[in-house]
Design a protein around this motif. Structure first.
Motif, mmCIF file in Angstrom:
data_model
loop_
_atom_site.group_PDB
_atom_site.id
_atom_site.type_symbol
_atom_site.label_atom_id
_atom_site.label_comp_id
_atom_site.label_asym_id
_atom_site.label_seq_id
_atom_site.Cartn_x
_atom_site.Cartn_y
_atom_site.Cartn_z
ATOM 1 N N VAL A 82 -34.373 76.494 83.729
ATOM 2 C CA VAL A 82 -35.567 76.426 82.878
ATOM 3 C C VAL A 82 -35.610 77.614 81.923
ATOM 4 O O VAL A 82 -35.916 77.479 80.739
ATOM 5 C CB VAL A 82 -36.839 76.366 83.751
ATOM 6 N N SER A 83 -35.274 78.801 82.449
ATOM 7 C CA SER A 83 -35.307 79.981 81.581
ATOM 8 C C SER A 83 -34.199 79.902 80.543
ATOM 9 O O SER A 83 -34.311 80.457 79.458
ATOM 10 C CB SER A 83 -35.158 81.252 82.406
ATOM 11 N N ALA A 84 -33.100 79.212 80.869
ATOM 12 C CA ALA A 84 -31.975 79.142 79.937
ATOM 13 C C ALA A 84 -32.286 78.247 78.742
ATOM 14 O O ALA A 84 -31.837 78.511 77.630
ATOM 15 C CB ALA A 84 -30.733 78.619 80.656
ATOM 16 N N CYS A 85 -33.040 77.202 78.972
ATOM 17 C CA CYS A 85 -33.176 76.161 77.943
ATOM 18 C C CYS A 85 -33.960 76.663 76.729
ATOM 19 O O CYS A 85 -35.099 77.088 76.850
ATOM 20 C CB CYS A 85 -33.860 74.939 78.531
ATOM 21 N N PRO A 86 -33.352 76.600 75.536
ATOM 22 C CA PRO A 86 -34.003 77.134 74.338
ATOM 23 C C PRO A 86 -35.138 76.265 73.824
ATOM 24 O O PRO A 86 -35.881 76.685 72.948
ATOM 25 C CB PRO A 86 -32.865 77.189 73.315
ATOM 26 N N VAL A 87 -35.260 75.043 74.339
ATOM 27 C CA VAL A 87 -36.243 74.120 73.773
ATOM 28 C C VAL A 87 -37.169 73.546 74.841
ATOM 29 O O VAL A 87 -37.827 72.536 74.608
ATOM 30 C CB VAL A 87 -35.538 72.966 73.022
ATOM 31 N N SER A 88 -37.217 74.194 76.002
ATOM 32 C CA SER A 88 -38.052 73.707 77.109
ATOM 33 C C SER A 88 -37.801 72.238 77.433
ATOM 34 O O SER A 88 -38.732 71.505 77.744
ATOM 35 C CB SER A 88 -39.544 73.877 76.819
ATOM 36 N N ARG A 104 -35.986 66.450 73.880
ATOM 37 C CA ARG A 104 -35.945 67.795 73.307
ATOM 38 C C ARG A 104 -34.535 68.389 73.299
ATOM 39 O O ARG A 104 -34.222 69.252 72.490
ATOM 40 C CB ARG A 104 -36.806 68.738 74.146
ATOM 41 N N CYS A 105 -33.707 67.971 74.225
ATOM 42 C CA CYS A 105 -32.426 68.632 74.510
ATOM 43 C C CYS A 105 -31.503 68.646 73.300
ATOM 44 O O CYS A 105 -31.342 67.650 72.607
ATOM 45 C CB CYS A 105 -31.758 67.908 75.670
ATOM 46 N N ILE A 106 -30.879 69.815 73.043
ATOM 47 C CA ILE A 106 -29.902 69.884 71.960
ATOM 48 C C ILE A 106 -28.469 69.826 72.485
ATOM 49 O O ILE A 106 -27.526 69.877 71.726
ATOM 50 C CB ILE A 106 -30.078 71.169 71.114
ATOM 51 N N CYS A 108 -26.827 72.061 74.440
ATOM 52 C CA CYS A 108 -26.075 73.317 74.371
ATOM 53 C C CYS A 108 -25.415 73.666 75.707
ATOM 54 O O CYS A 108 -24.521 74.488 75.757
ATOM 55 C CB CYS A 108 -26.992 74.454 73.945
ATOM 56 N N TYR A 110 -26.398 75.400 78.162
ATOM 57 C CA TYR A 110 -26.639 76.728 78.732
ATOM 58 C C TYR A 110 -27.271 76.602 80.121
ATOM 59 O O TYR A 110 -27.059 77.452 80.970
ATOM 60 C CB TYR A 110 -27.540 77.533 77.790
ATOM 61 N N TRP B 48 -18.505 75.559 78.985
ATOM 62 C CA TRP B 48 -18.222 76.178 77.686
ATOM 63 C C TRP B 48 -16.756 76.544 77.581
ATOM 64 O O TRP B 48 -16.227 77.258 78.425
ATOM 65 C CB TRP B 48 -19.044 77.454 77.501
ATOM 66 N N ILE B 107 -22.367 71.450 70.381
ATOM 67 C CA ILE B 107 -23.530 70.935 71.107
ATOM 68 C C ILE B 107 -23.577 69.411 71.087
ATOM 69 O O ILE B 107 -23.003 68.763 70.212
ATOM 70 C CB ILE B 107 -24.861 71.508 70.570
ATOM 71 N N HIS B 115 -34.296 72.098 66.610
ATOM 72 C CA HIS B 115 -35.336 72.083 67.654
ATOM 73 C C HIS B 115 -35.831 73.473 68.080
ATOM 74 O O HIS B 115 -37.040 73.666 68.213
ATOM 75 C CB HIS B 115 -34.848 71.302 68.877
ATOM 76 N N GLN B 123 -38.288 82.797 76.760
ATOM 77 C CA GLN B 123 -37.573 83.281 77.942
ATOM 78 C C GLN B 123 -36.079 83.053 77.820
ATOM 79 O O GLN B 123 -35.301 83.579 78.614
ATOM 80 C CB GLN B 123 -38.049 82.508 79.168
ATOM 81 N N SER B 124 -35.689 82.225 76.841
ATOM 82 C CA SER B 124 -34.301 81.792 76.764
ATOM 83 C C SER B 124 -33.493 82.660 75.812
ATOM 84 O O SER B 124 -33.842 82.806 74.641
ATOM 85 C CB SER B 124 -34.255 80.340 76.294
#
Ligand code: SF4
Ligand code: SF4
Lengths: 259, 377
Positions: A82-88, A104-106, A108, A110, B48, B107, B115, B123-124
């Motif tokens: 959850v903390s990793a995701c840049p877009v919640s 929402r997911c791009i 990535c 991560y 990755w 990606i 986005h 936090q990210s």
């Protein structure tokens, strides 16, 4: 409701009912059966398999014994994914589950890197790939139903409770009332700051495939950096403006000297 | 450096080689978007690969020269380096464009790349990285705009940009410091996956320092290459200045790396004989120890061949460092999960494609714009 599992591997009979129930409830396709060195099938979690039972064979004297391990998301209290995701796209719900919001997911990935248990999986080789992982049957939780795997389990291995505390109490009770039966550790009580899924087993947990992880809350590790950003901004601006002012004054003085 | 634009030939054997790589690569990129994900060796337990490890991490580190030069010239008013401001900033701009395009290829949902801008998740670290790529690429576009504006004869606009250049440079420096370090911070999330030779809470700082070191060497490397390929004269004074800068940074970087080693797994880990320790020693000797030793010798520091050698060593060394963090240092945990990773043909061709596009863009910019001959102070 705050969903929690106590998974007691000593009760597991290796029937894989939970795997099937999970696939049915989530509409996930089956994998082609592969012969592997172990009876585990599918061999690993993947984008279509949120949970599986891992078979560990060992020979004790002339007896063949099996130890089972249940793989799946731990629904960490402070999830790294959850903390990793840049877009919640991944969120920890108040019901205790960590769920994914695909729109929402791009992509990535991560979250996959960040999860210490390698739980999020990716739909490799598709045009619009999604992340896939166990949802704790969030849709069922909302209807006050317990997750499909726990509902199916015939041996009581997957014990559902409302509130992690209740399951912790139950786990401690089992440990103290059955000396010698368990490896004396509740996996998930302290790991990565605590998880909603707790595990008991008769053998050390790293022997049956569970990651050796510390107690540090993983999002705190990255937050140490992010939290320091305002200070860095202040420092760079002060240093930058300072040096610009000084060098400019020197330049002006040069000019005066020349004139 | 004198204007040499017209002497630069469009088609040389090197350029034709670049074009070939670009044609192959473009086809692979096309297939990647048409079929979703072409086959790569990235997989669930190794998400990755080299697109992130080499193109994004390496490309951004390479661009470190942009902000170092911009702050030297515009903030510290070191006039001596004005002639290299344009090539350095242009290189950084191209580096960032390529890193951003590599991310788009990597990606799963390139069309949603915007986005993060609207869905803030502070936090990210990935969010921090995304915002900085966007902002800093814009800043680099502004910083390099004068040479395009003067070609288009938009002198009014050019004057405005040059008036606020100090502000832009300051903002760019800030963004760079944050972005270089945040790429290191990306790996703070993997305490159990990344080998202890590299995992450290000061990884962000070590990324920043090594980017400065690599940036200085990259600028100097490009100057030497340009003088050879584009036949412009060389300013030895600037080169030795850059070499002195590299010497100081490398010495400091050695301290940082030593701290990471001693506060982490200890000296013996570097000599454990494992694959990781060998990669670590390779990285340290190529990227830090040998260059540092060479730079300490005045004979080398002041000779063209010596500087070129140091530049190449440092550039390779920092790239090895990025690959160690993103790939070699992560292989052990992947192996525990029963998987292996090495890039396959598709991944390699797309990586090379990116490098070739960058080299070609640089050459075209040098040919058609006033990059190398800018001397007015
Ligand atoms: S186990 Fe992994 S995927 Fe599940 S909540 Fe924790 S970090 Fe997220
Ligand atoms: S892959 Fe999707 S869910 Fe995972 S971190 Fe990236 S945006 Fe979030």
């Amino acid at each position: 409701m705050e969903a929690s599992f106590l998974v007691d591997m000593t009760k597991c009979i290796g029937c894989r009912g939970c795997q099937i129930a999970c696939k049915q409830w989530n509409g996930n396709k089956t994998d082609k059966t592969k012969m592997g060195p172990k009876f585990t099938n599918p061999v690993k979690l993947n984008a279509k398999t949120y949970t599986n039972i891992d078979f560990f064979e060992s020979v004790n004297g002339d007896k063949l014994t099996y130890d089972f391990a249940r793989n799946g998301c731990f629904h960490c209290k402070k999830p790294a994914c959850v903390s990793a995701c840049p877009v919640s796209a991944l969120v920890k719900t108040k019901e205790g589950s960590v769920i994914y919001r695909a729109e929402r997911c791009i992509g990535c990935r991560y979250c996959m890197l960040g999860c210490p248990f390698n739980i999020p999986k990716f739909e490799w080789g598709t045009v619009f790939p999604k992340i896939q992982k166990c949802t704790f049957c969030h849709d069922r939780l909302l209807e006050n139903k317990i997750p499909a795997c726990a509902k199916t389990c015939p041996s009581g291995t997957i014990h559902f409770a409302d509130g992690i505390e209740n399951n912790l109490k139950e786990a401690r009770r089992r440990l103290s009332e059955n000396p010698g039966k368990y490896f004396n550790h509740i996996y998930g009580e302290k790991e990565v700051g605590g998880t909603s899924v707790l595990l008991l087993s008769s053998v050390p947990l790293d022997q049956i495939g569970y990651q050796k992880v510390g107690d540090a809350v993983i999002p705190d590790l990255t937050w140490k950096y992010i939290g320091g950003i305002p200070a860095v901004i202040g420092m760079v601006l002060a240093a930058g403006i300072g040096s610009w002012v000084i060098t400019r004054r020197n330049k002006n003085m040069d000019k005066e000297d020349n004139s | 450096m004198k204007p040499t634009n017209n002497q630069i030939k469009l088609f040389t054997p090197a350029t034709i080689g670049l074009l070939l790589v670009i044609i192959f690569g473009a086809y692979t990129v096309l297939m990647r978007f048409k079929m979703g994900d072409i086959h790569t060796n990235m997989q669930d337990d190794f998400p990755w690969g080299i697109w992130i490890g080499f193109n994004v991490l390496g490309g951004v580190a390479m661009a470190g020269g942009g902000f170092v030069t911009a702050s030297a010239v515009y903030l510290l008013n070191m006039k001596k380096y004005k002639p290299i401001a344009r090539p350095a900033i242009l290189t950084a701009f191209i580096g960032y464009l390529l890193a951003a395009s590599s991310i788009m290829i990597d990606i799963g949902h390139p069309l949603r790349v915007w986005h993060p801008v609207v869905m803030w998740q502070i936090q990210s670290v990935m969010f921090i990285v995304a915002i900085h790529v966007l902002l800093y690429t814009t800043v680099l576009a502004l910083e390099s705009s004068p040479m395009f504006l003067e070609k288009l004869k938009l002198d009014g606009l050019k004057t405005i940009v040059e008036k606020i250049m100090v502000g832009i440079a300051l903002f760019g420096t800030l963004l760079s410091v944050l972005h270089q370090s945040s790429l290191g911070a990306v790996y703070l999330i993997v305490p159990y996956k990344l080998h202890t030779l590299w995992y450290s809470s000061i990884l962000p700082f070590s990324f920043l320092v090594s980017a400065v070191m690599m940036g200085l060497c990259m600028v100097s490397f490009l100057m030497i290459l340009s003088s050879r390929f584009f036949k412009c004269s060389l300013n030895m004074d600037i080169l030795t200045g850059l070499a002195r800068g590299a010497l100081v940074t490398a010495a400091f970087y050695l301290l940082v790396k030593t701290y990471i080693l001693l506060s982490g797994p200890g000296l013996s880990a570097a000599f454990a004989g494992s694959m990781e320790s060998r990669m670590y020693l390779l990285e340290m000797s190529v990227g830090v120890l040998i260059p540092l030793f060479l730079l300490l010798l005045p004979g080398i520091r002041n000779s063209l061949a010596g500087i070129l050698l140091v530049d190449i060593l440092v550039i390779c060394g920092v790239i090895i460092n990025r690959l160690n963090v993103s790939i070699f240092g992560m292989l052990r945990q992947a192996e525990e999960m029963g998987v292996q990773y090495s890039p396959n043909g598709n991944e390699i061709i797309i990586s090379l494609f990116m490098v070739a596009v960058g080299a070609l863009l640089y050459k075209l910019a040098v040919k058609y714009f006033n990059v190398l001959s800018y001397e007015d102070v």
